[in-house]
Scaffold this active site. Structure first.
Site, PDB file in Angstrom:
ATOM      1  N   GLU A 158       0.818  -1.588   0.085  1.00 48.08           N
ATOM      2  CA  GLU A 158      -0.185   0.060  -0.108  1.00 48.08           C
ATOM      3  C   GLU A 158       1.459   1.437   0.482  1.00 48.08           C
ATOM      4  OE1 GLU A 158      -2.883  -0.845   2.811  1.00 48.08           O
ATOM      5  OE2 GLU A 158      -4.358  -2.030   1.444  1.00 48.08           O
ATOM      6  N   GLU A 269      -5.138 -10.953  -2.132  1.00 46.40           N
ATOM      7  CA  GLU A 269      -6.303 -11.342  -1.626  1.00 46.40           C
ATOM      8  C   GLU A 269      -7.073 -10.506  -1.884  1.00 46.40           C
ATOM      9  OE1 GLU A 269      -5.134  -7.601   1.179  1.00 46.40           O
ATOM     10  OE2 GLU A 269      -2.424  -7.671   0.310  1.00 46.40           O
ATOM     11  N   ASP A 271     -11.338 -11.299  -2.313  1.00 41.39           N
ATOM     12  CA  ASP A 271     -12.378 -11.688  -1.638  1.00 41.39           C
ATOM     13  C   ASP A 271     -13.839 -11.036  -2.023  1.00 41.39           C
ATOM     14  OD1 ASP A 271     -11.631  -9.417  -0.493  1.00 41.39           O
ATOM     15  OD2 ASP A 271     -10.986 -10.051   2.001  1.00 41.39           O
TER      16      ASP A 271
HETATM   17  C1  XIL Z   1      -5.784  -7.286   7.163  1.00 35.22           C
HETATM   18  C2  XIL Z   1      -5.333  -9.131   7.801  1.00 35.22           C
HETATM   19  O1  XIL Z   1      -6.752 -10.012   7.125  1.00 35.22           O
HETATM   20  C3  XIL Z   1      -6.386  -8.677   9.413  1.00 35.22           C
HETATM   21  O2  XIL Z   1      -7.016  -9.500  10.286  1.00 35.22           O
HETATM   22  C4  XIL Z   1      -5.284  -7.478  10.284  1.00 35.22           C
HETATM   23  O3  XIL Z   1      -6.362  -7.482  11.698  1.00 35.22           O
HETATM   24  C5  XIL Z   1      -5.272  -6.624   9.183  1.00 35.22           C
HETATM   25  O4  XIL Z   1      -5.384  -6.753   8.030  1.00 35.22           O
HETATM   26  N1  XIL Z   1      -4.787  -5.126   3.148  1.00 35.22           N
HETATM   27  C6  XIL Z   1      -3.304  -5.868   3.074  1.00 35.22           C
HETATM   28  C7  XIL Z   1      -3.941  -7.384   4.436  1.00 35.22           C
HETATM   29  O5  XIL Z   1      -2.937  -6.058   2.216  1.00 35.22           O
HETATM   30  O6  XIL Z   1      -2.311  -6.868   5.025  1.00 35.22           O
HETATM   31  C8  XIL Z   1      -4.624  -6.653   4.888  1.00 35.22           C
HETATM   32  O7  XIL Z   1      -4.463  -7.959   6.610  1.00 35.22           O
HETATM   33  C9  XIL Z   1      -6.134  -6.807   4.655  1.00 35.22           C
HETATM   34  C10 XIL Z   1      -5.760  -5.184   3.379  1.00 35.22           C
END
Ligand code: XIL
Length: 356
Positions: A158, A269, A271
């Site tokens: 990010e 990531e 979903d």
């Molecule tokens: C999230 C996890 O899923 C949670 O358990 C934690 O509390 C916060 O982070 N972008 C990312 C991930 O790169 O690392 C994040 O993961 C979700 C958003």
């Protein structure tokens, strides 16, 4: 054992699991089989590599894993320099034992840093030098420990502002200067020359032609032109129902914007909230969306991996994270709360079986 041999072993274990009836019982096989057969990584993020769920789904269903939290700086070191590797080591062990790929998530992220990082930097007589020292120590410690075990590292997570399209003026940017991204990629490459290095980012809308996409493309292009060792762009792919639903053609066009720069791309990531879908069979609609995202990636040379962010629906981060929990339950993953594969599971697997 080489990575290829480990993968071969994993396929054999997965096939055996199916034969003796403890795998997915649908005759179409598993996502892991379908992915491995086409040289693709279809991964899952796990909260805990030692959990019963982790042992059940890896390597039976997935041929790549990420740590949902355990490999982030603040999880590895509660305070600067104070490492506890147990939870992260368990990911390395699971990957080794199962013959699956391990993605390293993530070396540098403005969130989830050691709790005393900001205070240490503030207190330093030369904050820039102190930041450089602690970042170098962190990279050296982690990359040396896991060298050869992590195939792809998210080096910076990010880099853009969460809301806005500028490079984020986070603590690393403020102390090390705008060159910090190039600097830490070079450092990572020096410490682990074999690892593929990834810049991972969240988009709000996964389309080819909006301002945030342009900003990320410009950032990557600048780094590539500078000769920075950046091999992969990771697009997170959280479809939360607050942003636009995935559209296959637009995701494909988006992915092309990065591969045209000469880097690979991954969806890191994924979903997809079921809250997008209001028809009589929302989980079938969700399955179509999953198939569309998978097909978009498969259609692009240089897109060789997708990771879903969690195993079962009732454990998805979307249901507890402040920005998204208002729309819970999102039921956004491939397995339901009883660990039964959903229509989305079958849809992904079937999409992976389609030949171009
Ligand atoms: C999230 C996890 O899923 C949670 O358990 C934690 O509390 C916060 O982070 N972008 C990312 C991930 O790169 O690392 C994040 O993961 C979700 C958003």
């Amino acid at each position: 054992m080489s990575f290829g041999m480990r993968l071969g072993l994993a396929m054999a274990i997965a096939s055996l699991a199916l034969l003796i009836g403890c795998g997915h019982d649908d005759s179409g096989g598993t996502i892991a089989d379908a992915a491995t057969e086409r040289g693709f990584y279809f991964g899952v993020a796990l909260a805990d590599a030692t959990s019963a769920d982790a042992q059940t789904v890896v390597p039976a269903h997935f041929n790549s894993i990420s740590a949902e939290n355990a490999m982030k700086w603040g999880e590895l070191a509660n305070t600067v320099g104070n490492y506890d590797f147990r939870r992260a080591d368990a990911f390395v062990e699971l990957a080794q034992r199962s013959g699956v790929r391990l993605r390293g998530h993530a070396l540098l992220w403005r969130d989830q840093t050691p709790s005393d990082l900001a205070a240490q930097i503030d207190a330093a007589s030369d904050p820039e030098a102190r930041m450089r020292e602690v970042v170098e120590e962190h990279f050296r410690t982690v990359l040396t420990r896991y060298r050869g075990q992590v195939e792809t590292w998210d080096v910076v997570n990010e880099p853009l502002e969460l809301f806005g399209n500028d490079v984020d003026a986070n603590i690393f940017y403020r102390t090390l200067g705008p060159g910090y991204i190039a600097e830490v990629f070079r450092l990572a490459h020096e410490l682990d020359p074999e690892a593929r290095l990834c810049l991972n980012e969240a988009l709000l809308t996964y389309v080819e032609d909006n301002a945030r996409t342009d900003a990320l493309v410009a950032l990557v292009q600048g780094l590539v032109e500078e000769g920075v060792p950046l091999h992969v762009v990771g697009l997170q792919g959280h479809f939360t129902s607050l942003n636009a639903a995935p559209q296959r053609a637009r995701i494909e066009a988006l992915l092309h914007r990065f591969t045209e720069l000469g880097v690979d791309v991954e969806l890191t990531e994924l979903d997809i909230s079921v809250r997008y879908f209001s028809g009589p069979t929302p989980f079938d609609e969700q399955a179509v969306a999953y198939a569309d995202v998978t097909s978009a990636c498969l259609a692009v040379d240089g897109c060789r991996s997708i990771t879903v962010w969690g195993v079962r629906d009732d454990e998805s981060w979307l249901d507890t994270y402040s920005l998204f929990r208002g729309r819970a339950p999102h039921t956004p993953l491939l397995f339901d709360a009883a660990l039964a594969p959903k229509p989305a599971y079958t849809a992904v697997r079937d999409a992976l079986r389609v030949r171009r």
